[in-house]
Design an enzyme around this catalytic site. Structure first.
Site, PDB file in Angstrom:
ATOM      1  N   HIS A  18       0.830  -1.208   0.000  1.00 49.95           N
ATOM      2  CA  HIS A  18       0.000   0.000   0.000  1.00 49.95           C
ATOM      3  C   HIS A  18       0.862   1.253   0.000  1.00 49.95           C
ATOM      4  O   HIS A  18       0.507   2.275  -0.590  1.00 49.95           O
ATOM      5  CB  HIS A  18      -0.925   0.005   1.223  1.00 49.95           C
ATOM      6  CG  HIS A  18      -1.732  -1.238   1.329  1.00 49.95           C
ATOM      7  ND1 HIS A  18      -1.852  -1.974   2.482  1.00 49.95           N
ATOM      8  CD2 HIS A  18      -2.432  -1.917   0.387  1.00 49.95           C
ATOM      9  CE1 HIS A  18      -2.586  -3.041   2.247  1.00 49.95           C
ATOM     10  NE2 HIS A  18      -2.950  -3.039   0.995  1.00 49.95           N
ATOM     11  N   ASP A 115      -6.114   6.475   0.237  1.00 49.24           N
ATOM     12  CA  ASP A 115      -5.877   5.240  -0.505  1.00 49.24           C
ATOM     13  C   ASP A 115      -7.052   4.280  -0.277  1.00 49.24           C
ATOM     14  O   ASP A 115      -8.030   4.619   0.414  1.00 49.24           O
ATOM     15  CB  ASP A 115      -4.491   4.637  -0.178  1.00 49.24           C
ATOM     16  CG  ASP A 115      -4.429   4.013   1.205  1.00 49.24           C
ATOM     17  OD1 ASP A 115      -5.408   4.133   1.989  1.00 49.24           O
ATOM     18  OD2 ASP A 115      -3.402   3.394   1.525  1.00 49.24           O
ATOM     19  N   GLN A 353      13.757  -6.522  -6.696  1.00 48.82           N
ATOM     20  CA  GLN A 353      12.923  -6.968  -7.815  1.00 48.82           C
ATOM     21  C   GLN A 353      13.013  -6.068  -9.049  1.00 48.82           C
ATOM     22  O   GLN A 353      13.075  -6.560 -10.173  1.00 48.82           O
ATOM     23  CB  GLN A 353      11.470  -7.079  -7.324  1.00 48.82           C
ATOM     24  CG  GLN A 353      10.497  -7.486  -8.398  1.00 48.82           C
ATOM     25  CD  GLN A 353       9.173  -7.931  -7.838  1.00 48.82           C
ATOM     26  OE1 GLN A 353       9.112  -8.751  -6.927  1.00 48.82           O
ATOM     27  NE2 GLN A 353       8.100  -7.393  -8.387  1.00 48.82           N
ATOM     28  N   HIS A 368       2.902 -13.556  -8.440  1.00 51.07           N
ATOM     29  CA  HIS A 368       1.583 -13.697  -7.805  1.00 51.07           C
ATOM     30  C   HIS A 368       0.578 -12.678  -8.358  1.00 51.07           C
ATOM     31  O   HIS A 368      -0.581 -12.671  -7.949  1.00 51.07           O
ATOM     32  CB  HIS A 368       1.719 -13.556  -6.290  1.00 51.07           C
ATOM     33  CG  HIS A 368       1.951 -12.134  -5.841  1.00 51.07           C
ATOM     34  ND1 HIS A 368       2.821 -11.290  -6.474  1.00 51.07           N
ATOM     35  CD2 HIS A 368       1.416 -11.413  -4.821  1.00 51.07           C
ATOM     36  CE1 HIS A 368       2.824 -10.117  -5.865  1.00 51.07           C
ATOM     37  NE2 HIS A 368       1.980 -10.172  -4.866  1.00 51.07           N
ATOM     38  N   ASN A 372       1.811  -4.014  -8.411  1.00 52.41           N
ATOM     39  CA  ASN A 372       3.158  -3.428  -8.524  1.00 52.41           C
ATOM     40  C   ASN A 372       4.054  -4.370  -9.321  1.00 52.41           C
ATOM     41  O   ASN A 372       4.796  -3.942 -10.205  1.00 52.41           O
ATOM     42  CB  ASN A 372       3.782  -3.201  -7.141  1.00 52.41           C
ATOM     43  CG  ASN A 372       3.067  -2.105  -6.367  1.00 52.41           C
ATOM     44  OD1 ASN A 372       2.899  -1.002  -6.861  1.00 52.41           O
ATOM     45  ND2 ASN A 372       2.633  -2.413  -5.155  1.00 52.41           N
ATOM     46  N   SER A 373       3.982  -5.647  -8.998  1.00 56.57           N
ATOM     47  CA  SER A 373       4.812  -6.623  -9.704  1.00 56.57           C
ATOM     48  C   SER A 373       4.455  -6.679 -11.188  1.00 56.57           C
ATOM     49  O   SER A 373       5.328  -6.741 -12.049  1.00 56.57           O
ATOM     50  CB  SER A 373       4.646  -8.016  -9.084  1.00 56.57           C
ATOM     51  OG  SER A 373       5.172  -8.011  -7.779  1.00 56.57           O
ATOM     52  N   GLU A 376       5.855  -3.655 -12.885  1.00 59.46           N
ATOM     53  CA  GLU A 376       7.321  -3.717 -12.946  1.00 59.46           C
ATOM     54  C   GLU A 376       7.748  -4.702 -14.037  1.00 59.46           C
ATOM     55  O   GLU A 376       8.734  -4.497 -14.742  1.00 59.46           O
ATOM     56  CB  GLU A 376       7.887  -4.118 -11.576  1.00 59.46           C
ATOM     57  CG  GLU A 376       7.770  -2.972 -10.554  1.00 59.46           C
ATOM     58  CD  GLU A 376       7.864  -3.423  -9.108  1.00 59.46           C
ATOM     59  OE1 GLU A 376       8.313  -4.556  -8.840  1.00 59.46           O
ATOM     60  OE2 GLU A 376       7.481  -2.641  -8.212  1.00 59.46           O
ATOM     61  N   ALA A 391      -6.160 -11.498  -2.488  1.00 59.28           N
ATOM     62  CA  ALA A 391      -6.662 -10.155  -2.843  1.00 59.28           C
ATOM     63  C   ALA A 391      -7.330 -10.184  -4.230  1.00 59.28           C
ATOM     64  O   ALA A 391      -8.113 -11.089  -4.512  1.00 59.28           O
ATOM     65  CB  ALA A 391      -5.552  -9.119  -2.759  1.00 59.28           C
ATOM     66  N   GLU A 392      -6.963  -9.240  -5.114  1.00 62.89           N
ATOM     67  CA  GLU A 392      -7.618  -9.181  -6.425  1.00 62.89           C
ATOM     68  C   GLU A 392      -6.759  -9.846  -7.488  1.00 62.89           C
ATOM     69  O   GLU A 392      -6.928  -9.625  -8.688  1.00 62.89           O
ATOM     70  CB  GLU A 392      -7.959  -7.721  -6.777  1.00 62.89           C
ATOM     71  CG  GLU A 392      -6.895  -6.900  -7.450  1.00 62.89           C
ATOM     72  CD  GLU A 392      -5.695  -6.502  -6.606  1.00 62.89           C
ATOM     73  OE1 GLU A 392      -5.484  -7.078  -5.511  1.00 62.89           O
ATOM     74  OE2 GLU A 392      -4.936  -5.620  -7.044  1.00 62.89           O
TER      75      GLU A 392
HETATM   76  N1  UDP Z   1       9.310  -6.541  -3.755  1.00 63.78           N
HETATM   77  C1  UDP Z   1      10.683  -6.451  -3.828  1.00 63.78           C
HETATM   78  N2  UDP Z   1      11.414  -7.563  -3.489  1.00 63.78           N
HETATM   79  C2  UDP Z   1      10.854  -8.727  -3.104  1.00 63.78           C
HETATM   80  C3  UDP Z   1       9.442  -8.817  -3.048  1.00 63.78           C
HETATM   81  C4  UDP Z   1       8.695  -7.707  -3.391  1.00 63.78           C
HETATM   82  O1  UDP Z   1      11.252  -5.411  -4.182  1.00 63.78           O
HETATM   83  O2  UDP Z   1      11.579  -9.678  -2.837  1.00 63.78           O
HETATM   84  C5  UDP Z   1       8.500  -5.356  -4.122  1.00 63.78           C
HETATM   85  C6  UDP Z   1       8.043  -5.475  -5.552  1.00 63.78           C
HETATM   86  O3  UDP Z   1       9.038  -4.959  -6.420  1.00 63.78           O
HETATM   87  C7  UDP Z   1       6.764  -4.664  -5.535  1.00 63.78           C
HETATM   88  C8  UDP Z   1       6.231  -4.839  -4.121  1.00 63.78           C
HETATM   89  O4  UDP Z   1       7.330  -5.294  -3.342  1.00 63.78           O
HETATM   90  O5  UDP Z   1       7.031  -3.288  -5.776  1.00 63.78           O
HETATM   91  C9  UDP Z   1       5.118  -5.859  -4.025  1.00 63.78           C
HETATM   92  O6  UDP Z   1       3.938  -5.293  -4.474  1.00 63.78           O
HETATM   93  P1  UDP Z   1       2.834  -6.130  -5.252  1.00 63.78           P
HETATM   94  O7  UDP Z   1       1.714  -5.201  -5.563  1.00 63.78           O
HETATM   95  O8  UDP Z   1       3.427  -6.793  -6.404  1.00 63.78           O
HETATM   96  O9  UDP Z   1       2.401  -7.263  -4.266  1.00 63.78           O
HETATM   97  P2  UDP Z   1       1.947  -7.278  -2.720  1.00 63.78           P
HETATM   98  O10 UDP Z   1       3.168  -7.327  -1.928  1.00 63.78           O
HETATM   99  O11 UDP Z   1       1.136  -6.038  -2.493  1.00 63.78           O
HETATM  100  O12 UDP Z   1       1.136  -8.530  -2.641  1.00 63.78           O
END
Ligand code: UDP
Length: 485
Positions: A18, A115, A353, A368, A372-373, A376, A391-392
């Site tokens: 978040h 948010d 990442q 997953h 964000n992933s 990226e 989640a979604e």
């Molecule tokens: N992330 C990272 N390294 C890791 C795991 C996650 O930098 O080993 C970062 C990833 O780049 C992303 C965020 O954590 O920016 C995860 O956000 P995402 O929305 O993908 O998943 P959530 O953690 O909310 O389920």
């Protein structure tokens, strides 16, 4: 002069998933549109990555960050309350501190952006004559479903997951019942009520919604949110597509140099990156299948490994032995690190990442599907194996696989059923060395270009953000004018 500058305060709910989108939005407003930005981050800051992220952005990127302590909600929780319920209660209880923080800012910010989980703070904006917006860092289909949910709530009887016919939302592709976000899985659970309430808040308490997406991503749903009369009669407020806002590589950080050195030695597009976001875990059995699937595929991989669900996290579980295998955790197959050391790299708990996904050797991402992933990955030009967990993410996965054509996925839903090693092996091969993988790699690169264009000057997202800012500026002037009368 500074008093004339538009000042925007943004609330971030606890958790990396978040905080990151809010920081990205703040960064965009401060450094591309030169606005004054304050982030009200409700955070424990116990996670080192979280405080590191906060301090980097605080120092370098012209954003003022105010930390709001997470309130103690232990007496308000019921046994087995879901994360959404906990976050909703937390943010409800944090309102007093948020209000005090805004009240202490002189002059008060002109705009408040809440948010996903902080929409109940929107009335605080009214109190301080601020404009009020919601920031939704999700795909358009999710926003359409969330805002339309109170209508479905009246129309649909029984559990959504038991429906035979997909859920219809005006102007959007129907949502398959197995794809509904977690809070819709059980209508008797109180997270469902919180979720329905959130959707109503977005459209009744705000002046508009900022959506972290762009014209070419899930575009039919975005069009529906903006132009479909039936959906508009529910959404009502303007929707601004201002994304995709994603993290950039931090050139000053030496984090993960070892992985990068290893990647430097691998051929182009040859490595699969495997990671389940900031907190995703697999069952012990599923981890073993995944380990075998990767090994059998004989493809190069970098895997961010966390202990299976239910086991305590121990960041040091790979250290403390000269022979690599002596320190192999018991949740990986015996001898795993030795057998895979020539083509695989296993990293405990956390990896850089963004750097990894932007490395030319990385050609696939088993993800997953947290947004964000996903963004990226698109920015890195990397196609995906969609492995949604919670989640979604199931909804995201379907959009990526069925509509955008940039991911493949297992035949079963990983959260429901075990994905067997043979299927994993097959998917990894098909992504990394098959024609299908190459086609998706081309598609994802086209999408990357369209995202870049959308964010550039004259691009659709840039324009949308300018419209939002200009709307805020006009209202700011009218508030000033009225207060002089
Ligand atoms: N992330 C990272 N390294 C890791 C795991 C996650 O930098 O080993 C970062 C990833 O780049 C992303 C965020 O954590 O920016 C995860 O956000 P995402 O929305 O993908 O998943 P959530 O953690 O909310 O389920």
């Amino acid at each position: 002069m500074d008093q004339e500058r538009l000042h925007i305060a943004i609330i971030a709910s606890p958790g990396m998933g978040h905080l990151i989108p809010v920081l990205l939005l703040g960064n965009r407003l401060a450094n591309y549109h030169y606005l004054q930005v304050t982030i009200l981050a409700v955070t424990t800051q116990t996670l080192p990555v979280e405080s590191q992220l906060l301090s980097t952005l605080n120092d370098a990127k012209n954003i003022n960050i105010i930390k709001i302590p997470i309130p103690d909600i232990s007496t308000l929780l019921q046994p087995n309350d879901a994360v959404v319920t906990q976050l909703a209660i937390m943010m409800r209880e944090a309102r007093q501190s948020i209000r005090s923080a805004i009240s202490a800012m002189t002059p008060h910010p002109h705009v408040l952006i809440c948010d996903l989980f902080s929409s109940e703070s929107l009335p605080i904006a009214e109190e301080f004559h601020m404009q009020k917006y919601v920031y939704v860092p999700c795909l358009p289909r999710f926003l359409a479903l969330t805002t339309y949910l109170h209508v479905l709530d009246k129309k649909v009887t029984g559990q959504y997951v038991d429906q035979i016919v997909p859920l219809k939302i005006p102007g959007c592709e129907p949502v398959l019942c197995e794809d509904v976000p977690d809070p819709m899985l059980d209508r008797t659970n109180r997270q469902y009520d919180e979720y329905v309430r959130m959707g109503i808040d977005f459209t009744t308490l705000s002046d508009g919604i900022l959506l972290n997406t762009w014209r070419d991503m899930d575009s039919a749903s975005l069009d529906a949110l903006k132009y479909n009369e039936d959906l508009r009669s529910v959404v009502k407020v303007p929707v601004y597509d201002i994304g995709p806002l994603t993290r950039e590589i931090d050139p000053t950080s030496s984090e993960g140099n070892k992985v990068i050195e290893w990647l430097d030695m691998q051929p182009r597009d040859s490595v699969l990156f495997v990671s389940f976001g900031s907190g995703g875990t697999l069952s012990a059995e599923q981890m073993i299948e995944l380990a075998w699937g990767l090994e059998l595929s004989k493809q190069r991989f970098v895997w961010v490994v966390r202990p299976p669900a239910g086991r305590a996290t121990d960041g040091a579980f790979f250290t403390g032995g000269t022979d690599q295998d002596r320190s192999v955790p018991d949740f990986l197959p015996e001898g795993y690190l030795t057998r895979t050391q020539k083509f695989g790299l296993v990293i405990p708990s956390w990896a850089p990442q963004v750097k990894i996904l932007n490395h030319p050797s990385v050609g696939g991402f088993l993800s997953h599907c947290g947004l964000n992933s996903v963004y990226e990955s698109i920015k890195g030009g990397v196609p995906m194996i969609a492995w949604p967990l919670y989640a979604e993410q199931r909804l995201n996965a379907t959009i990526l696989v069925e509509e955008m054509g940039v991911a493949i996925r297992p035949a079963v839903l990983p959260a429901k059923k075990m994905v067997e090693r043979e299927e994993i092996e097959m998917m990894v091969r098909s992504l990394m060395e098959g024609v299908e993988g190459n086609t998706m790699r081309e598609r994802v690169k086209v999408l990357r270009e369209s995202a870049k264009e959308a964010l550039g000057i004259k691009g659709s997202s840039y324009k949308s953000m300018c419209e939002f800012i200009s709307c805020c500026g006009m209202k700011m002037k009218s508030v000033k004018h009225n207060s002089k009368d």
